[in-house]
Design a protein around this motif. Structure first.
Motif, PDB file in Angstrom:
ATOM      1  N   PHE A  14      97.563 -60.557  39.026  1.00  0.00           N
ATOM      2  CA  PHE A  14      97.281 -59.724  37.865  1.00  0.00           C
ATOM      3  C   PHE A  14      98.241 -58.526  37.779  1.00  0.00           C
ATOM      4  N   ARG A  25      94.697 -59.812  42.694  1.00  0.00           N
ATOM      5  CA  ARG A  25      95.348 -58.588  42.234  1.00  0.00           C
ATOM      6  C   ARG A  25      96.861 -58.755  42.183  1.00  0.00           C
ATOM      7  N   PRO A  64      99.410 -54.752  35.369  1.00  0.00           N
ATOM      8  CA  PRO A  64      98.363 -55.445  34.615  1.00  0.00           C
ATOM      9  C   PRO A  64      98.779 -55.728  33.176  1.00  0.00           C
ATOM     10  N   ALA A  94      98.290 -55.940  39.659  1.00  0.00           N
ATOM     11  CA  ALA A  94      97.709 -54.663  40.078  1.00  0.00           C
ATOM     12  C   ALA A  94      98.244 -54.261  41.448  1.00  0.00           C
TER      13      ALA A  94
END
Lengths: 328, 502
Positions: B306, B303, B328, B308
């Motif tokens: 990415f 995450r 993202p 996030a």
């Protein structure tokens, strides 16, 4: 085996599909036609469509908000505010018509923007945000006009809501309101087919998935409120023209719009449904009201009928998607 | 412990449980004697949680018998088990933060006087209970929300004691505690033990297990491996009990040593709330496996990459150039794709069609009106290429099998032509056929030049798929393993036990 069978059934009657609302609409039309054959004559039908245009517009605007998983309760009082504001600003001066129309559109968009920002940035549930906006607009309009609407609308303004192209071949007359409705409806359909429209539905269906797929969920939802505000502005222009200036101009329209959207197969909570369904829902609701009228049912029952429709439609869609664990 | 065991407080015999036809527990025997700390260990998915839920009345077993305090029992629910004297302290607490300690302790069985709640009795009894475990410093009248995690845990324990619990289940009790708080928990557990309460202790941390437990039960794939006195074993032997399956399934060939291309992604000193000192590099064409226990930071790493839950410290470079992965969208624009482990919750839009699901990322990041027909055509090809089996592309994705849903998610990402793919448990909950199809796809993507990070709790999969493996523990990289490592190597790093000299 049984499960597969049930799945297949559920796929065929896809929630959010247009079949149920079309069936209901046709049944109501047939009932109306048998009770009052005149109603189905082209001129009377055309007038009916013109009269129904505001609610259909509001339903289209509400569709974007509801499919994104939110509510807009402020549209009714927004319509009232717009009509009252228009009357005072135009003050029966035809030359102010177009500037005021632009101002109304900007006002509608601004109210939508505020609704959207409060809902997405401050994380206030949209139910509460727009309820607050509803109350604020009611009070503000009273205050601004000292308790009684002032000024008046110009004929140039009112023609959109009450004039028509007369003596048209075959259909008799085409109300301006109907043409405006068709134009807006076309725009709305295009919008739902655009990348914005599709990602908005995804954001309503599962905001986390949408966010992780690159959707700017907050932007999209805010834009949905703006669209609802714009729809309210257009509806206000038609309503002001058709029924004139009053503090009751938009009363109850928010519930009418929500009922229409739900009736049209759009899921409360977001994620599924079509704008065509929402608009058909509004048309069906107006047909139902007309039918009730012809049968001499008290107009006071309208809200009861709306409430019953919302409960029924939501219960039916909840029953259909019982095992929908993954769906919020 | 010797042969002279007192009669057991709890005796499970032949416990079995299946979910949707998948056997998660099979013929498990286990007993706890009064005053004993009995630890239950095993990998993720070994069946520990299910077993605890059965003991505490959350699930009914499909097979086997439960005997508690000498009588056979069938609990109708958690309350039934509580009344019988089985308390459970979950990893996540079940407390009302706005209420006082006493109110929480007696929630649902408040002492009553003349039809009203007797607040004074409630406070006094709570104070007595706290005194009995020498925790009198905790005021019964304070609001639970103001207490720290360690003291909230004490409230949970007292809550169980208020119901005269004779068996206490503790599920990863130290997961939320700081190091010095763990010591206090030890003391508390020993006091409970002295009072003759049996403790079922579930933990990943072998150190705690050896510090506290009298006996240890090892579960693997839902079966009982062994129950041994803690004194008769050591961490190494325990780890060996926890692993050791045959690598029977097929995995695609790994990359040859000189296959991987230039370094595509590096992280230097990466850190955030859940991660610290992350240093890694992945080359194009390489599958880097990420191992570790649940909560070790594996998903947090994906995450972070990415965007996030971004890194707050450190640098990330992509193809040699520094990048900031703040969202993202930013990561997607940089060519990173993320297949989440929570497919239902954040991987799919359940009520949307197969096609809409596959188009989602492209629509969001590269909106277009004129190019939409071409894009749709391309996504259709991808759906066919990954072999999605659906009635039509308009079918709602929720009606598809897990494997097919995952393929749709994959198609969504491939539509963006990503250079880096992050897979978090890509085959969880997926049938065997689709599993190997996804394995092949992952390898094919690497062969076509993508850099792949793959998180998996399934050790054979992790070992079978990865060209290299990084193992995380407590948010840090515990070590790196080459291709050909064993399950034992991974688990040793993941658990933090010192490997014995070979």
């Amino acid at each position: 085996m049984q499960l597969a069978e049930r799945n297949r059934l559920r796929v065929r009657f896809r929630p959010g599909g247009l079949a149920p609302i079309l069936v209901i609409f046709v049944v109501l039309l047939v009932l109306l036609g048998t009770r009052q054959p005149d109603f189905l004559s082209p001129p009377s039908l055309m007038s009916f469509l013109g009269r129904s245009a505001p609610l259909i517009l509001l339903a289209a605007g509400q569709y974007f908000v509801i499919v994104a998983g939110e509510f807009d309760l402020s549209v009714g009082s927004l319509v009232t505010a717009q009509v009252v504001v228009a009357a005072r600003l135009i003050d029966s001066d035809p030359s102010r018509t177009w500037p005021v129309i632009l101002l109304l559109l900007a006002f509608g968009a601004a109210v939508g923007l505020v609704n959207g920002l409060i809902t997405t940035r401050l994380r206030v549930s949209s139910f509460i945000t727009t309820l607050g906006m509803y109350l604020i607009l009611v009070g503000a309009v009273y205050l601004w006009s000292d308790g009684a609407p002032k000024g008046g609308l110009s004929e140039e303004f009112r023609r959109f809501g009450r004039r028509a192209f007369e003596d048209v071949f075959l259909v008799g007359r085409i109300p301006y309101a109907l043409l405006i409705l068709l134009a807006v409806a076309a725009l709305a359909v295009l919008l739902t087919r655009s990348d914005f429209g599709r990602t908005l539905v995804a954001a309503g269906g599962n905001p986390r998935t949408a966010e992780l797929s690159g959707v700017r969920v907050r932007h999209a939802k805010t834009l949905a409120f703006v669209l609802s505000g714009l729809a309210a502005a257009v509806a206000a222009i038609l309503i002001g023209g058709y029924s004139g200036v009053s503090f009751q101009a938009g009363a109850g329209l928010e519930f009418g719009a929500i009922t229409a959207v739900v009736l049209g197969g759009v899921a409360l909570g977001g994620g599924r449904g079509s704008v065509v369904g929402a608009m058909l829902g509004a048309l069906t609701l107006e047909t139902l009201f007309t039918l009730m009228n012809f049968y001499g049912v008290s107009g006071a029952l309208r809200s009861t009928v709306q409430g019953a429709i919302i409960l029924l439609a939501v219960a039916v869609s909840a029953m259909r998607s019982v095992p929908a664990k993954g769906i919020q | 412990m010797s042969d002279a065991l007192p009669s057991p407080l709890l005796a499970l015999k032949g416990i079995g449980k299946s979910f949707l036809g998948v056997r998660v527990l099979d013929g498990v025997d286990l007993d706890v004697v009064p005053g004993e700390v009995h630890a239950v260990v095993g990998e993720n998915g070994a069946g520990k949680s299910t077993l605890m839920k059965i003991v505490s009345g959350g699930y009914a077993p499909d097979a086997g018998t439960i005997e508690f305090a000498g009588a056979p029992r069938r609990f109708s629910g958690p309350r039934d088990a509580q009344r019988a004297g089985i308390g459970i302290v979950h990893q996540e607490f079940n407390l009302l933060p706005e209420r006082t300690v006493a109110e929480n302790v007696y929630l649902g069985h408040e002492p009553v006087r003349r039809g009203l709640v007797d607040r004074r009795a409630m406070r006094e009894r709570t104070a007595e209970l706290l005194a009995s475990i020498q925790e009198s410093s905790l005021p019964p009248g304070s609001r639970v929300g103001r207490l720290g995690v360690a003291r909230q845990q004490i409230v949970e324990i007292v809550k169980a004691l208020a119901l005269d619990a004779r068996l206490l289940i503790m599920d990863e009790p130290t997961a939320a505690l700081a190091d010095n708080e763990v010591e206090r928990l030890y003391v508390l557990v020993r006091r409970l033990q002295q009072r003759g309460i049996g403790v079922l202790y579930v933990s990943h941390r072998l150190k705690e297990v050896f510090d506290l437990a009298d006996r240890i039960t090892v579960l693997k794939d839902g079966r009982l491996v062994t129950t041994v006195p803690a004194a008769d074993t050591d961490p190494d032997r325990l780890v060996r009990h926890m692993v050791g399956r045959d690598l029977s399934s097929y995995y695609p060939d790994r990359a040859a040593p000189d296959d991987p291309g230039p370094v595509r992604l590096t992280v230097h000193n990466g850190g955030n709330r859940k991660l610290r000192d992350i240093d890694l590099r992945v080359r194009a064409g390489e599958v880097l496996g990420i191992g570790g226990l649940q909560g070790s930071g594996r998903s947090a790493l994906a995450r972070a990459l990415f965007g996030a839950a971004p890194f707050t410290t450190g640098e990330v470079t992509l193809d040699g150039a520094p990048v900031r992965l703040r969202s993202p969208r930013a990561a997607m624009r940089a060519g990173i794709a993320y297949v989440t482990e929570d497919r239902k919750g954040e991987g799919i839009v359940a009520g949307a069609s197969v096609l809409d699901n596959a188009l989602l990322a492209g629509r969001a990041v590269l909106p277009t009106w004129r190019g939409r027909a071409a894009r749709t055509a391309r996504v259709r090809e991808l759906l066919a290429a990954v072999d999605v089996r659906a009635a039509t592309e308009d079918q709602e994705i929720r009606f598809l099998s897990g494997g097919n849903q995952q393929k749709v998610v994959l198609a969504r990402w491939l539509a963006l032509g990503p250079g880096i793919l992050l897979f978090d448990e890509p085959t969880r909950g997926i049938d065997v056929g689709a599993k190997s199809a996804i394995h092949d796809l992952v390898r094919r993507l690497a062969r076509d030049g993508a850099a792949v990070l793959m998180i998996s709790s399934d050790l054979p999969e992790l070992l079978g798929m990865s060209d290299r493996i990084i193992v995380l523990r407590d948010g840090r990289i515990a070590g790196e393993l080459p291709a050909g490592a064993t399950e034992e190597d991974v688990l040793t790093l993941a658990l933090g036990t010192v490997p014995a000299a070979a």
